[in-house]
Design a protein around this motif. Structure first.
Motif, PDB file in Angstrom:
ATOM      1  N   SER A  93     -63.684  43.693 -46.285  1.00  0.00           N
ATOM      2  CA  SER A  93     -65.018  43.197 -46.615  1.00  0.00           C
ATOM      3  C   SER A  93     -65.271  43.247 -48.116  1.00  0.00           C
ATOM      4  N   ALA A  94     -65.776  42.133 -48.650  1.00  0.00           N
ATOM      5  CA  ALA A  94     -66.042  42.026 -50.085  1.00  0.00           C
ATOM      6  C   ALA A  94     -67.466  42.478 -50.378  1.00  0.00           C
ATOM      7  N   PRO A  95     -67.653  43.446 -51.254  1.00  0.00           N
ATOM      8  CA  PRO A  95     -68.988  43.992 -51.495  1.00  0.00           C
ATOM      9  C   PRO A  95     -69.754  43.204 -52.554  1.00  0.00           C
ATOM     10  N   GLY A 131     -65.422  49.485 -77.129  1.00  0.00           N
ATOM     11  CA  GLY A 131     -66.796  49.854 -77.441  1.00  0.00           C
ATOM     12  C   GLY A 131     -67.287  50.948 -76.517  1.00  0.00           C
ATOM     13  N   THR A 132     -68.607  51.139 -76.501  1.00  0.00           N
ATOM     14  CA  THR A 132     -69.229  52.205 -75.720  1.00  0.00           C
ATOM     15  C   THR A 132     -70.212  51.609 -74.725  1.00  0.00           C
ATOM     16  N   PHE A 133     -70.020  51.934 -73.464  1.00  0.00           N
ATOM     17  CA  PHE A 133     -70.911  51.456 -72.411  1.00  0.00           C
ATOM     18  C   PHE A 133     -71.745  52.610 -71.893  1.00  0.00           C
ATOM     19  N   ASP A 134     -73.053  52.423 -71.887  1.00  0.00           N
ATOM     20  CA  ASP A 134     -73.986  53.407 -71.349  1.00  0.00           C
ATOM     21  C   ASP A 134     -74.710  52.758 -70.182  1.00  0.00           C
ATOM     22  N   GLY A 135     -74.198  52.976 -68.995  1.00  0.00           N
ATOM     23  CA  GLY A 135     -74.801  52.319 -67.849  1.00  0.00           C
ATOM     24  C   GLY A 135     -74.061  52.645 -66.569  1.00  0.00           C
ATOM     25  N   GLU A 136     -74.176  51.757 -65.600  1.00  0.00           N
ATOM     26  CA  GLU A 136     -73.602  52.009 -64.280  1.00  0.00           C
ATOM     27  C   GLU A 136     -73.012  50.733 -63.706  1.00  0.00           C
ATOM     28  N   ILE A 137     -71.864  50.900 -63.050  1.00  0.00           N
ATOM     29  CA  ILE A 137     -71.230  49.820 -62.295  1.00  0.00           C
ATOM     30  C   ILE A 137     -71.120  50.297 -60.862  1.00  0.00           C
ATOM     31  N   SER A 138     -71.621  49.493 -59.928  1.00  0.00           N
ATOM     32  CA  SER A 138     -71.661  49.965 -58.545  1.00  0.00           C
ATOM     33  C   SER A 138     -71.323  48.836 -57.581  1.00  0.00           C
ATOM     34  N   ALA A 139     -70.915  49.243 -56.381  1.00  0.00           N
ATOM     35  CA  ALA A 139     -70.653  48.309 -55.287  1.00  0.00           C
ATOM     36  C   ALA A 139     -71.562  48.664 -54.126  1.00  0.00           C
ATOM     37  N   SER A 140     -71.933  47.655 -53.346  1.00  0.00           N
ATOM     38  CA  SER A 140     -72.885  47.855 -52.257  1.00  0.00           C
ATOM     39  C   SER A 140     -72.363  48.791 -51.172  1.00  0.00           C
ATOM     40  N   ASP A 141     -71.039  48.933 -51.086  1.00  0.00           N
ATOM     41  CA  ASP A 141     -70.480  49.825 -50.071  1.00  0.00           C
ATOM     42  C   ASP A 141     -70.200  51.232 -50.609  1.00  0.00           C
ATOM     43  N   GLY A 142     -70.560  51.476 -51.861  1.00  0.00           N
ATOM     44  CA  GLY A 142     -70.412  52.804 -52.446  1.00  0.00           C
ATOM     45  C   GLY A 142     -69.000  53.184 -52.830  1.00  0.00           C
ATOM     46  N   THR A 143     -68.050  52.287 -52.695  1.00  0.00           N
ATOM     47  CA  THR A 143     -66.644  52.558 -53.025  1.00  0.00           C
ATOM     48  C   THR A 143     -66.354  52.138 -54.457  1.00  0.00           C
ATOM     49  N   PRO A 144     -65.505  52.864 -55.193  1.00  0.00           N
ATOM     50  CA  PRO A 144     -65.178  52.468 -56.572  1.00  0.00           C
ATOM     51  C   PRO A 144     -64.723  51.021 -56.666  1.00  0.00           C
ATOM     52  N   VAL A 145     -65.109  50.357 -57.775  1.00  0.00           N
ATOM     53  CA  VAL A 145     -64.884  48.929 -57.928  1.00  0.00           C
ATOM     54  C   VAL A 145     -63.495  48.613 -58.461  1.00  0.00           C
ATOM     55  N   ALA A 146     -63.085  49.303 -59.516  1.00  0.00           N
ATOM     56  CA  ALA A 146     -61.917  48.886 -60.296  1.00  0.00           C
ATOM     57  C   ALA A 146     -60.631  48.839 -59.488  1.00  0.00           C
ATOM     58  N   THR A 147     -60.516  49.660 -58.448  1.00  0.00           N
ATOM     59  CA  THR A 147     -59.266  49.703 -57.672  1.00  0.00           C
ATOM     60  C   THR A 147     -59.134  48.539 -56.702  1.00  0.00           C
ATOM     61  N   ARG A 148     -60.172  47.707 -56.586  1.00  0.00           N
ATOM     62  CA  ARG A 148     -60.154  46.615 -55.600  1.00  0.00           C
ATOM     63  C   ARG A 148     -60.200  45.233 -56.258  1.00  0.00           C
ATOM     64  N   ARG A 205     -57.185  40.371 -53.256  1.00  0.00           N
ATOM     65  CA  ARG A 205     -58.159  41.458 -53.388  1.00  0.00           C
ATOM     66  C   ARG A 205     -59.564  40.983 -53.012  1.00  0.00           C
ATOM     67  N   PRO A 206     -60.445  41.891 -52.581  1.00  0.00           N
ATOM     68  CA  PRO A 206     -61.794  41.481 -52.187  1.00  0.00           C
ATOM     69  C   PRO A 206     -62.693  41.118 -53.359  1.00  0.00           C
ATOM     70  N   ILE A 207     -62.340  41.579 -54.570  1.00  0.00           N
ATOM     71  CA  ILE A 207     -63.132  41.290 -55.764  1.00  0.00           C
ATOM     72  C   ILE A 207     -62.220  40.603 -56.771  1.00  0.00           C
ATOM     73  N   VAL A 208     -62.658  39.459 -57.296  1.00  0.00           N
ATOM     74  CA  VAL A 208     -61.831  38.683 -58.205  1.00  0.00           C
ATOM     75  C   VAL A 208     -62.645  38.349 -59.457  1.00  0.00           C
ATOM     76  N   LEU A 209     -62.078  38.654 -60.608  1.00  0.00           N
ATOM     77  CA  LEU A 209     -62.705  38.389 -61.902  1.00  0.00           C
ATOM     78  C   LEU A 209     -61.885  37.337 -62.633  1.00  0.00           C
ATOM     79  N   LEU A 210     -62.526  36.251 -63.029  1.00  0.00           N
ATOM     80  CA  LEU A 210     -61.837  35.127 -63.648  1.00  0.00           C
ATOM     81  C   LEU A 210     -62.477  34.813 -64.998  1.00  0.00           C
TER      82      LEU A 210
END
Length: 252
Positions: free
Chosen positions: A13-15, A68-85, A159-164
């Motif tokens: 399932s793709a979040p 650079g420096t990121f001050d914030g949050e990256i999240s997925a609707s299913d609560g699972t880490p994003v980068a590994t998917r 993969r369920p998440i694709v960045l182009l």
């Protein structure tokens, strides 16, 4: 969907995704207060002028170095880490110069110590129009051919998440349309974030449209008809014009 492009296994399932926060580079803000929602199982297109942080957004989602420096949050609707998917296609094709086309398309599996699905790889290579070039190395390929190899590689990842990031920019108009249609077909059901400078491409492919500019993020309502849209449909052409004006700082 053609069996030649079918995924090797059932799709997880793709979040939905969300990125919120500020980003600074060399002590200067690139964007502030950004709140970018990416809907599940559809194409979100992000447009905007160069230098406002579109590629940085992709790299943040992918967990890659940004300089650079990121001050914030990256999240997925299913609560699972994003980068590994994630499967990620950068602006540069990043092909391994010592590998042929098949080797580059199956590189991900090999790096993970997996046996690559060579039948599926060759089917994808045929779908991107490179069946006659499978034994060639990147130095023997044109820029457009190299970009098609990179596209086949990211489609191969399943993969369920694709960045182009500008995945069709080096292609001629006819090949670009064909590769858009192929990517849309193979990535059905995935959560896709596409960065593009081309309003026509965004309107053709996007379920959701955003413009990132120096003064922030703007959501633009996509046409009512579902993608992939006909390029000569009246609502498609009207939306292209609206996006073009918006990119020039006029109301969308």
């Amino acid at each position: 969907m053609s069996t030649a492009a079918a995924p090797a296994q059932a799709l997880v399932s793709a979040p939905a995704l969300r990125l919120t926060g500020d980003f600074h580079h060399a002590g200067r803000p690139l964007f502030s207060g950004l709140d970018l929602p990416i809907s599940a199982s559809g194409w979100t297109c992000l447009l905007g002028p160069s230098g406002v942080g579109k590629s940085t957004v992709l790299r943040l989602f992918a967990g890659l170095d940004t300089g650079g420096t990121f001050d914030g949050e990256i999240s997925a609707s299913d609560g699972t880490p994003v980068a590994t998917r994630i499967a990620f296609m950068a602006q540069s094709d990043l092909l391994a110069p010592w590998l042929d086309v098949v080797g580059n398309v199956t590189l991900g599996a090999r790096l993970r110590g997996e046996a690559p699905d060579l039948a599926r790889a060759r089917a994808l290579i045929e779908r991107v129009g490179l069946a006659g070039h499978v034994d060639k190395r990147p130095a023997s390929l044109s820029g457009g051919m190299r970009q098609r190899v990179a596209l086949a590689r990211v489609l191969m990842e399943d993969r369920p998440i694709v960045l182009l990031d500008e995945p069709f920019a080096a292609l001629d108009a006819r090949t670009r349309a064909e590769m858009q249609e192929l990517a849309f077909e193979v990535l059905e059901g995935r959560t896709v974030l596409l960065v593009t400078h081309d309003p026509a491409e965004a309107v053709r492919l996007g379920h959701h449209l955003f413009i990132l500019a120096e003064d922030g993020l703007t959501r633009v309502e996509a046409p009512a008809s579902p993608p992939i849209r006909e390029v000569d449909a009246s609502e498609t052409m009207e939306m292209q014009a609206r996006l073009f004006h918006a990119l020039r700082g006029r109301p969308a």
